[in-house]
Structures are given as structure tokens and as C-alpha cells.
Design a protein around this motif. Structure first.
Motif, PDB file in Angstrom:
ATOM      1  N   TYR A   1       0.786  -1.217   0.000  1.00 55.01           N
ATOM      2  CA  TYR A   1       0.000   0.000   0.000  1.00 55.01           C
ATOM      3  C   TYR A   1       0.830   1.285   0.000  1.00 55.01           C
TER       4      TYR A   1
ATOM      5  N   ASN B   1       3.413   2.096  -1.925  1.00 59.31           N
ATOM      6  CA  ASN B   1       3.665   2.505  -3.295  1.00 59.31           C
ATOM      7  C   ASN B   1       2.494   2.071  -4.159  1.00 59.31           C
ATOM      8  N   GLU B   2       2.073   2.959  -5.034  1.00 59.05           N
ATOM      9  CA  GLU B   2       0.922   2.646  -5.882  1.00 59.05           C
ATOM     10  C   GLU B   2       1.094   3.297  -7.248  1.00 59.05           C
TER      11      GLU B   2
ATOM     12  N   LYS C   1      -1.171   4.560 -10.477  1.00 60.58           N
ATOM     13  CA  LYS C   1      -2.497   4.838 -11.019  1.00 60.58           C
ATOM     14  C   LYS C   1      -2.378   4.928 -12.533  1.00 60.58           C
TER      15      LYS C   1
ATOM     16  N   TYR D   1       4.144  -2.720  -8.327  1.00 65.07           N
ATOM     17  CA  TYR D   1       3.359  -2.116  -7.265  1.00 65.07           C
ATOM     18  C   TYR D   1       1.888  -2.468  -7.477  1.00 65.07           C
ATOM     19  N   THR D   2       1.066  -2.173  -6.478  1.00 68.64           N
ATOM     20  CA  THR D   2      -0.376  -2.271  -6.668  1.00 68.64           C
ATOM     21  C   THR D   2      -0.795  -1.260  -7.740  1.00 68.64           C
ATOM     22  N   LYS D   3      -1.668  -1.677  -8.657  1.00 72.69           N
ATOM     23  CA  LYS D   3      -2.033  -0.843  -9.804  1.00 72.69           C
ATOM     24  C   LYS D   3      -3.534  -0.571  -9.815  1.00 72.69           C
ATOM     25  N   ASP D   4      -3.889   0.709  -9.774  1.00 74.69           N
ATOM     26  CA  ASP D   4      -5.287   1.136  -9.857  1.00 74.69           C
ATOM     27  C   ASP D   4      -5.530   1.605 -11.292  1.00 74.69           C
TER      28      ASP D   4
ATOM     29  N   VAL E   1      -8.366  -2.788  -9.654  1.00 76.36           N
ATOM     30  CA  VAL E   1      -7.131  -2.750  -8.870  1.00 76.36           C
ATOM     31  C   VAL E   1      -6.447  -4.099  -9.013  1.00 76.36           C
TER      32      VAL E   1
ATOM     33  N   ARG F   1       0.455  -6.698  -7.137  1.00 74.73           N
ATOM     34  CA  ARG F   1       1.846  -6.446  -7.489  1.00 74.73           C
ATOM     35  C   ARG F   1       2.323  -7.409  -8.569  1.00 74.73           C
TER      36      ARG F   1
END
Length: 275
Positions: A19, A21-22, A24, A112-115, A140, A143
């Protein structure tokens, strides 16, 4: 007690990775993508951010909302954080999307988590992994390198989806139709491309727009191998638009791009029959 402390430390580290690093990602209807990378940094820290694209526009690097200097490398951006806070890197690129027929594919090469926000009315037909969340036209993804495949139906079909036609059902229908079409005609398409194909056939098979048609016709009329600069100058297409078109055609496997010294050449990979 020691085991509990280790568990808490590992949980904190894992939460920061997921969470803290994200990325968008906003996908526009023409295939361009706006990427925003956000991360929390400490004071006096050298930070390296991956830049997994070749062509990009409007690159901006800010710390707590203020622009800061950076070093641009071949595959990354390096910054020095004079203060602690939120580091944000944004840019627009055409390099993260691919299109085959009606199906778009957006690549997500970020660890990273990708939105991801897809174009309005988009219907997802393929995912590389299990999404963490789906809300409207936003997805969303976890990783690691991921991708999303989608189609944008005609306007009347979009209205049906918005009225509650059912995302799962529409996804099934589109996937079934696409699978049937490629299963029946995939081999025939390969044979046509090897023996020569008309530009009209390519337009029908790959859903080419007017600019893509003009570029293919230009390359074919000039011996199948031309400079990018000649395409741009003779057809009157802006530099960035020309590069986007060529990258799209390359991803369709219709041309290949070859770098010779400081010149980029577009070379046809299919034989186009004269009209």
C-alpha cells in the motif's frame, strides 16, 4: 514475545510494500495511457523509479506537490529527496497498449499495486491475475507484471450494460464470440497474410483507422521500407502521432521498426496487394 515482534515487523513491511507505493493508470480511448507513480520517501534519500516505456510525454516529478530536479536514465528516473513526503511521477505514453482486432490490451509492468481506470463502457475480456477490487470501469491489480484485455462495444451496447445488462453475462458473450471468430478464421488469416492481402482486408481484420491505413498504404507504395521522418513529412502527421501509429502497427505484427544510426525505418511484414 520475540516471535510476535517479528510477525508485526514482517506484517508492517508487507503492508508498506503493497500500500505504500501505488501506480495509477488511466487508459484513454485512443490507446494513450496516463501513468502516476506515488510513493512515500524519507529525507535525504536517493530514489530510483522504473520507467518501462520508450515514448512518453508530459513527464513531471514532484515532491509534496512541488516540482523537483531528476536524472532521466534509459530505464529509470533518479531523484534526491531533500524532504520527506509524497513523491509523484506522472507521464503519458502510447507504449503500454496493444490492439488486435476489437480487443485492447493494457500492459502493467509495475511491481506495485495498480489502480487502472479503463475507458468508459469498456468490457473486460481477459485478466492476467485475480484483481484486488473492481468498481465500475476501475480495476485494482496486485503487485507484479499484469495485463488487462478489454473491448469497447458500440454505444447502444454500452447503454445496455449501464442499465444492468450484467457485466458477467456480457463478458461471457463477448469472450465466446471472440473465441469462435479466432477459432474459425485464425488459420485463414495467417494464410492470407503469407500470400498477400488487400488493404481492405487488413482494415476489416484489424479494425484499422484512417491514419493507420494511410501509413500502411504509404509504406507499400514506397517499396515496403521507409523512414519514419518521410512518413511524417509526406503525410503531414505530427511526430508523436506518427510514432504511436507505427508502434500500434508493429504490435499488430504488420510492420517492424528498425533503427539505423539515428533513423527509424518502418518495414512491412505482410505483402499488401495493390488495389
Amino acid at each position: 514475545m520475540r516471535k510476535v515482534m517479528i510477525f508485526v515487523a514482517l506484517l508492517t513491511l508487507f503492508s508498506g510494500l503493497v500500500y505504500g507505493n501505488e501506480v495509477k493508470v488511466v487508459v484513454f480511448p485512443d490507446g494513450y495511457v496516463k501513468v502516476t507513480v506515488e510513493m512515500n520517501v524519507t529525507k535525504d534519500e536517493n530514489v530510483s523509479i522504473s520507467l518501462p516505456v520508450y515514448e512518453f510525454l508530459n513527464l513531471s516529478v514532484t515532491l509534496n506537490g512541488e516540482k523537483i530536479p531528476f536524472i532521466l536514465g534509459e530505464e529509470n528516473i533518479t531523484v534526491y529527496s531533500s524532504n520527506a513526503g509524497l513523491l509523484r511521477v506522472t507521464y503519458i505514453t502510447p507504449d503500454l497498449t496493444d490492439k488486435h482486432g476489437k480487443v485492447w490490451k493494457v500492459l502493467l509492468p509495475f511491481n506495485y499495486t495498480k489502480d487502472v481506470t479503463l475507458p468508459e463502457g469498456a468490457v473486460i475480456v481477459g485478466l492476467s491475475g485475480i484483481p484486488l477490487e473492481i468498481r465500475g470501469n476501475s480495476v485494482v491489480m496486485p503487485r507484479g507484471e499484469q495485463y488487462i484485455e478489454y473491448v469497447v462495444p458500440p454505444m447502444f451496447y454500452n447503454n445496455q450494460v449501464k442499465r444492468g445488462f450484467g457485466v458477467q453475462y456480457s463478458l461471457f458473450v463477448v469472450s465466446f464470440i471472440l473465441g469462435l471468430v479466432f477459432g474459425l478464421y485464425g488459420g485463414r488469416i495467417k494464410v492470407m497474410l503469407s500470400r498477400g492481402v488487400s488493404l481492405d482486408d487488413l482494415v476489416e481484420r484489424y479494425d484499422l483507422n484512417k491514419e493507420e491505413q494511410d501509413v500502411l498504404a504509404y509504406i507499400a507504395e514506397h517499396g515496403g521500407r521507409v523512414r519514419q521522418a518521410d512518413i511524417r513529412n509526406d503525410l503531414g502527421i505530427p511526430r508523436t502521432t506518427t510514432w504511436r501509429i507505427l508502434k500500434r502497427l508493429e504490435k499488430m505484427n504488420l510492420i517492424k521498426l528498425e533503427k539505423v544510426n539515428n533513423e527509424t525505418y518502418a518495414i512491412l511484414k505482410v505483402k499488401i496487394k495493390s488495389r
